[in-house]
Design a protein around this motif. Sequence first.
Motif, PDB file in Angstrom:
ATOM      1  N   TYR A   1       0.826  -1.205   0.000  1.00  0.00           N
ATOM      2  CA  TYR A   1       0.000   0.000   0.000  1.00  0.00           C
ATOM      3  C   TYR A   1       0.867   1.265   0.000  1.00  0.00           C
ATOM      4  CZ  TYR A   1      -3.122   3.584   1.915  1.00  0.00           C
ATOM      5  OH  TYR A   1      -3.812   4.743   2.139  1.00  0.00           O
ATOM      6  N   ILE A   2       1.890   1.303   0.839  1.00  0.00           N
ATOM      7  CA  ILE A   2       2.772   2.470   0.923  1.00  0.00           C
ATOM      8  C   ILE A   2       3.447   2.714  -0.420  1.00  0.00           C
ATOM      9  CG2 ILE A   2       4.895   3.377   1.968  1.00  0.00           C
ATOM     10  CD1 ILE A   2       4.005   1.906   4.577  1.00  0.00           C
ATOM     11  N   GLY A   3       3.946   1.654  -1.062  1.00  0.00           N
ATOM     12  CA  GLY A   3       4.586   1.794  -2.373  1.00  0.00           C
ATOM     13  C   GLY A   3       3.643   2.384  -3.405  1.00  0.00           C
ATOM     14  N   LEU A   4       2.396   1.941  -3.407  1.00  0.00           N
ATOM     15  CA  LEU A   4       1.423   2.474  -4.364  1.00  0.00           C
ATOM     16  C   LEU A   4       1.122   3.951  -4.102  1.00  0.00           C
ATOM     17  CD1 LEU A   4      -1.153  -0.437  -4.784  1.00  0.00           C
ATOM     18  CD2 LEU A   4       0.708   0.232  -6.317  1.00  0.00           C
ATOM     19  N   VAL A   5       0.986   4.325  -2.843  1.00  0.00           N
ATOM     20  CA  VAL A   5       0.705   5.730  -2.514  1.00  0.00           C
ATOM     21  C   VAL A   5       1.891   6.619  -2.907  1.00  0.00           C
ATOM     22  CG1 VAL A   5       0.193   7.358  -0.648  1.00  0.00           C
ATOM     23  CG2 VAL A   5      -0.955   5.148  -0.707  1.00  0.00           C
ATOM     24  N   VAL A   6       3.108   6.149  -2.633  1.00  0.00           N
ATOM     25  CA  VAL A   6       4.296   6.901  -3.047  1.00  0.00           C
ATOM     26  C   VAL A   6       4.313   7.047  -4.564  1.00  0.00           C
ATOM     27  CG1 VAL A   6       6.826   6.822  -3.197  1.00  0.00           C
ATOM     28  CG2 VAL A   6       5.691   6.347  -1.026  1.00  0.00           C
ATOM     29  N   GLY A   7       3.955   5.981  -5.276  1.00  0.00           N
ATOM     30  CA  GLY A   7       3.894   6.041  -6.734  1.00  0.00           C
ATOM     31  C   GLY A   7       2.878   7.059  -7.238  1.00  0.00           C
ATOM     32  N   ILE A   8       1.741   7.130  -6.582  1.00  0.00           N
ATOM     33  CA  ILE A   8       0.721   8.120  -6.975  1.00  0.00           C
ATOM     34  C   ILE A   8       1.253   9.535  -6.753  1.00  0.00           C
ATOM     35  CG2 ILE A   8      -1.545   9.060  -6.344  1.00  0.00           C
ATOM     36  CD1 ILE A   8      -2.403   6.099  -5.804  1.00  0.00           C
ATOM     37  N   PHE A   9       1.910   9.759  -5.619  1.00  0.00           N
ATOM     38  CA  PHE A   9       2.487  11.076  -5.362  1.00  0.00           C
ATOM     39  C   PHE A   9       3.582  11.407  -6.379  1.00  0.00           C
ATOM     40  CE2 PHE A   9       0.151  11.213  -1.494  1.00  0.00           C
ATOM     41  CZ  PHE A   9       0.153  12.537  -1.075  1.00  0.00           C
ATOM     42  N   HIS A  10       4.369  10.402  -6.785  1.00  0.00           N
ATOM     43  CA  HIS A  10       5.410  10.646  -7.790  1.00  0.00           C
ATOM     44  C   HIS A  10       4.824  10.825  -9.181  1.00  0.00           C
ATOM     45  CE1 HIS A  10       8.615   9.739  -4.924  1.00  0.00           C
ATOM     46  NE2 HIS A  10       9.425  10.246  -5.826  1.00  0.00           N
ATOM     47  N   LEU A  11       3.559  10.548  -9.337  1.00  0.00           N
ATOM     48  CA  LEU A  11       2.855  10.859 -10.576  1.00  0.00           C
ATOM     49  C   LEU A  11       2.260  12.267 -10.518  1.00  0.00           C
ATOM     50  CD1 LEU A  11       1.599   9.128 -13.177  1.00  0.00           C
ATOM     51  CD2 LEU A  11      -0.478   9.625 -11.894  1.00  0.00           C
TER      52      LEU A  11
ATOM     53  N   SER B   1       6.689   7.463 -11.475  1.00  0.00           N
ATOM     54  CA  SER B   1       5.773   6.724 -10.615  1.00  0.00           C
ATOM     55  C   SER B   1       6.187   5.260 -10.497  1.00  0.00           C
ATOM     56  CB  SER B   1       4.352   6.843 -11.172  1.00  0.00           C
ATOM     57  OG  SER B   1       3.446   6.161 -10.359  1.00  0.00           O
ATOM     58  N   ALA B   2       6.434   4.615 -11.619  1.00  0.00           N
ATOM     59  CA  ALA B   2       6.788   3.194 -11.600  1.00  0.00           C
ATOM     60  C   ALA B   2       8.103   2.960 -10.852  1.00  0.00           C
ATOM     61  CB  ALA B   2       6.887   2.660 -13.027  1.00  0.00           C
ATOM     62  N   MET B   3       9.094   3.801 -11.115  1.00  0.00           N
ATOM     63  CA  MET B   3      10.390   3.633 -10.463  1.00  0.00           C
ATOM     64  C   MET B   3      10.263   3.855  -8.956  1.00  0.00           C
ATOM     65  SD  MET B   3      13.619   2.916 -11.032  1.00  0.00           S
ATOM     66  CE  MET B   3      13.937   3.238 -12.751  1.00  0.00           C
ATOM     67  N   SER B   4       9.482   4.862  -8.551  1.00  0.00           N
ATOM     68  CA  SER B   4       9.358   5.146  -7.115  1.00  0.00           C
ATOM     69  C   SER B   4       8.630   4.026  -6.391  1.00  0.00           C
ATOM     70  CB  SER B   4       8.658   6.490  -6.890  1.00  0.00           C
ATOM     71  OG  SER B   4       7.307   6.419  -7.283  1.00  0.00           O
ATOM     72  N   VAL B   5       7.659   3.400  -7.025  1.00  0.00           N
ATOM     73  CA  VAL B   5       6.970   2.264  -6.409  1.00  0.00           C
ATOM     74  C   VAL B   5       7.971   1.144  -6.132  1.00  0.00           C
ATOM     75  CG1 VAL B   5       5.292   0.413  -6.794  1.00  0.00           C
ATOM     76  CG2 VAL B   5       4.677   2.759  -7.354  1.00  0.00           C
ATOM     77  N   GLY B   6       8.743   0.784  -7.142  1.00  0.00           N
ATOM     78  CA  GLY B   6       9.726  -0.283  -6.985  1.00  0.00           C
ATOM     79  C   GLY B   6      10.790   0.041  -5.954  1.00  0.00           C
ATOM     80  N   MET B   7      11.301   1.265  -5.986  1.00  0.00           N
ATOM     81  CA  MET B   7      12.349   1.665  -5.043  1.00  0.00           C
ATOM     82  C   MET B   7      11.811   1.718  -3.614  1.00  0.00           C
ATOM     83  SD  MET B   7      15.150   2.099  -6.825  1.00  0.00           S
ATOM     84  CE  MET B   7      16.231   3.326  -6.143  1.00  0.00           C
ATOM     85  N   THR B   8      10.574   2.168  -3.447  1.00  0.00           N
ATOM     86  CA  THR B   8       9.963   2.221  -2.116  1.00  0.00           C
ATOM     87  C   THR B   8       9.770   0.819  -1.561  1.00  0.00           C
ATOM     88  OG1 THR B   8       8.852   4.309  -2.629  1.00  0.00           O
ATOM     89  CG2 THR B   8       7.972   3.035  -0.786  1.00  0.00           C
ATOM     90  N   TRP B   9       9.241  -0.087  -2.389  1.00  0.00           N
ATOM     91  CA  TRP B   9       9.064  -1.464  -1.940  1.00  0.00           C
ATOM     92  C   TRP B   9      10.395  -2.067  -1.528  1.00  0.00           C
ATOM     93  CZ3 TRP B   9       5.437  -3.167  -6.483  1.00  0.00           C
ATOM     94  CH2 TRP B   9       4.132  -2.769  -6.194  1.00  0.00           C
ATOM     95  N   CYS B  10      11.435  -1.865  -2.347  1.00  0.00           N
ATOM     96  CA  CYS B  10      12.759  -2.416  -2.009  1.00  0.00           C
ATOM     97  C   CYS B  10      13.273  -1.839  -0.692  1.00  0.00           C
ATOM     98  CB  CYS B  10      13.756  -2.120  -3.129  1.00  0.00           C
ATOM     99  SG  CYS B  10      13.480  -3.082  -4.617  1.00  0.00           S
TER     100      CYS B  10
END
Length: 183
Positions: A38-48, A137-146
């Motif tokens: 969930y956190i990764g997806l929210v970060v991705g939305i903000f990075h969009l 957005s896609a990169m931030s989701v992956g980096m946040t999850w990692c």
Amino acid sequence: MLAEIVTVMIMAFAVSMDAFSISIGMGAYKIRLRQIFYIGLVVGIFHLLMPLLGIFAGHLLSGTFGGIAIYIGGILLIILGLQMVLTIFRSDAGSTFMPVGWGVLLFSFLVSIDSFSAGLSLGIFGAKAALAVICFSAMSVGMTWCGLLIGRKMQNMLGVYGELLGGIILIAYGIKLLVPFPW
């Protein structure tokens, strides 16, 4: 076209590095896998959204608003880091900031401030901007999850010292935002 995609991916990687490093610190909280997702997806939305807002804000506001946002973000990160460190020494193990609810929104905003600045520098509309925000957005989701997964693993190995390390990482990144280093 391929060179443009590679360039945007490199920029997306650079913009997502703060999400990765701060996520390591936040992963020190006992976060469940569902929360990490969930956190990764929210970060991705903000990075969009943040680069789009930056593009719409235009170059007129970049000098004033961009600088203020970075200072506010730095101060908030220091406060969150200090709070994280201080909770280790409190007798009641509860925390006033957790990466859930409003905490996720605040965390996502903090790690996406530089995306706003990147959007200001893009200053264009069309396919290039769309490519950039999707890559960001896609990169931030992956980096946040990692980062969250690494932080979670470190917390399990280090215990209370993992949370201390997480707080120190947040404080150090906040100071980095406030004090520009020449290197």
